[in-house]
Design a protein around this motif. Structure first.
Motif, PDB file in Angstrom:
ATOM      1  N   LEU A 188      78.440  37.176 -44.799  1.00 49.32           N
ATOM      2  CA  LEU A 188      79.181  38.038 -43.874  1.00 49.32           C
ATOM      3  C   LEU A 188      80.129  37.174 -43.052  1.00 49.32           C
ATOM      4  O   LEU A 188      79.755  36.090 -42.611  1.00 49.32           O
ATOM      5  N   LYS A 189      81.327  37.668 -42.852  1.00 49.00           N
ATOM      6  CA  LYS A 189      82.297  37.028 -41.974  1.00 49.00           C
ATOM      7  C   LYS A 189      82.802  38.109 -41.031  1.00 49.00           C
ATOM      8  O   LYS A 189      83.377  39.105 -41.484  1.00 49.00           O
ATOM      9  N   LYS A 190      82.542  37.945 -39.756  1.00 52.14           N
ATOM     10  CA  LYS A 190      82.957  38.941 -38.747  1.00 52.14           C
ATOM     11  C   LYS A 190      82.449  40.332 -39.128  1.00 52.14           C
ATOM     12  O   LYS A 190      83.181  41.313 -39.108  1.00 52.14           O
ATOM     13  N   ASP A 191      81.187  40.387 -39.533  1.00 53.76           N
ATOM     14  CA  ASP A 191      80.506  41.630 -39.895  1.00 53.76           C
ATOM     15  C   ASP A 191      81.126  42.360 -41.092  1.00 53.76           C
ATOM     16  O   ASP A 191      80.938  43.556 -41.267  1.00 53.76           O
ATOM     17  N   LYS A 192      81.868  41.633 -41.912  1.00 50.09           N
ATOM     18  CA  LYS A 192      82.421  42.196 -43.149  1.00 50.09           C
ATOM     19  C   LYS A 192      81.863  41.395 -44.313  1.00 50.09           C
ATOM     20  O   LYS A 192      81.579  40.209 -44.186  1.00 50.09           O
ATOM     21  N   PRO A 193      81.719  42.052 -45.483  1.00 50.23           N
ATOM     22  CA  PRO A 193      81.165  41.332 -46.635  1.00 50.23           C
ATOM     23  C   PRO A 193      82.049  40.169 -47.068  1.00 50.23           C
ATOM     24  O   PRO A 193      83.276  40.292 -47.092  1.00 50.23           O
ATOM     25  N   PHE A 194      81.417  39.081 -47.374  1.00 54.47           N
ATOM     26  CA  PHE A 194      82.103  37.914 -47.932  1.00 54.47           C
ATOM     27  C   PHE A 194      81.307  37.510 -49.164  1.00 54.47           C
ATOM     28  O   PHE A 194      80.393  36.686 -49.087  1.00 54.47           O
ATOM     29  N   PRO A 195      81.625  38.111 -50.315  1.00 47.34           N
ATOM     30  CA  PRO A 195      80.791  37.922 -51.502  1.00 47.34           C
ATOM     31  C   PRO A 195      80.968  36.596 -52.239  1.00 47.34           C
ATOM     32  O   PRO A 195      80.242  36.329 -53.176  1.00 47.34           O
ATOM     33  N   THR A 196      81.906  35.750 -51.812  1.00 51.32           N
ATOM     34  CA  THR A 196      82.067  34.457 -52.477  1.00 51.32           C
ATOM     35  C   THR A 196      81.012  33.506 -51.927  1.00 51.32           C
ATOM     36  O   THR A 196      81.187  32.913 -50.868  1.00 51.32           O
ATOM     37  N   LEU A 197      79.925  33.391 -52.652  1.00 46.74           N
ATOM     38  CA  LEU A 197      78.792  32.595 -52.192  1.00 46.74           C
ATOM     39  C   LEU A 197      79.084  31.101 -52.248  1.00 46.74           C
ATOM     40  O   LEU A 197      78.804  30.363 -51.315  1.00 46.74           O
TER      41      LEU A 197
END
Length: 175
Positions: A45-54
């Motif tokens: 999560l970045k700023k409460d948004k999904p960040f799917p690049t693990l």
């Protein structure tokens, strides 16, 4: 959460390597022989948004080498290999599933507190946010995934095609 906290010095190094702002919620999962980060694991999560690049490739040398491969259409060549080999296709699907599993494990009990669209994106998109698990999006993503510990056949093919995984003259020493 502190397992996704890096030092100020590591943040400075990553900023120089990647030439962009770095969120401190990352974990370095692979270093080169010179002691510099090669692969980072991002918090999902970045700023409460999904960040799917693990997994993210931070090494300037590897980024450059993989960009050269992409410039000669290696994505298309490897896509054809995956498309034509049922076992590799199945392994590629498993790699996506493994990244999703790790992403959800990182979030642990926080996943239930997220909105449905965010949960859906984190649960249903694979490596680098790929929606169609048959397609290869970018070789950098797959090398980062593979070197980050995922049994990613695309990353493995790319790594095996590279002459070197580390620079000979410590590029990062001069950053």
């Amino acid at each position: 959460m502190d397992r996704f906290k890096i030092t100020e010095e590591e943040v400075k190094v990553l900023k120089k390597q990647m030439k962009r702002k770095i969120d401190e919620k990352v974990k370095i999962v692979k270093y080169c022989k010179y002691g510099y980060p090669q692969i980072i694991r991002n918090y999902p999560l970045k700023k409460d948004k999904p960040f799917p690049t693990l997994h993210w490739l931070s090494c300037p040398f590897l980024n450059s080498e993989i960009s050269k491969l992409e410039s000669i259409q290696e994505i298309s060549r490897i896509q054809k290999i995956i498309d034509e080999d049922e076992n590799l296709r199945a392994d590629y699907f498993k790699a996506h599933q493994e990244e999703i599993k790790i992403r959800l494990e990182i979030l642990d009990d926080k996943i239930n507190k997220l909105s449905s669209p965010i949960k859906l994106k984190l649960r249903e998109t694979g490596i680098g946010g790929i929606k169609n698990f048959s397609n290869i999006k970018c070789l950098h993503l797959h090398v980062a995934s593979y070197l980050g510990g995922i049994k990613n056949p695309v990353g493995k093919i790319v790594v095996e095609s590279l002459e070197n995984l580390e620079c000979a003259n410590c590029i990062c020493c001069d950053l």
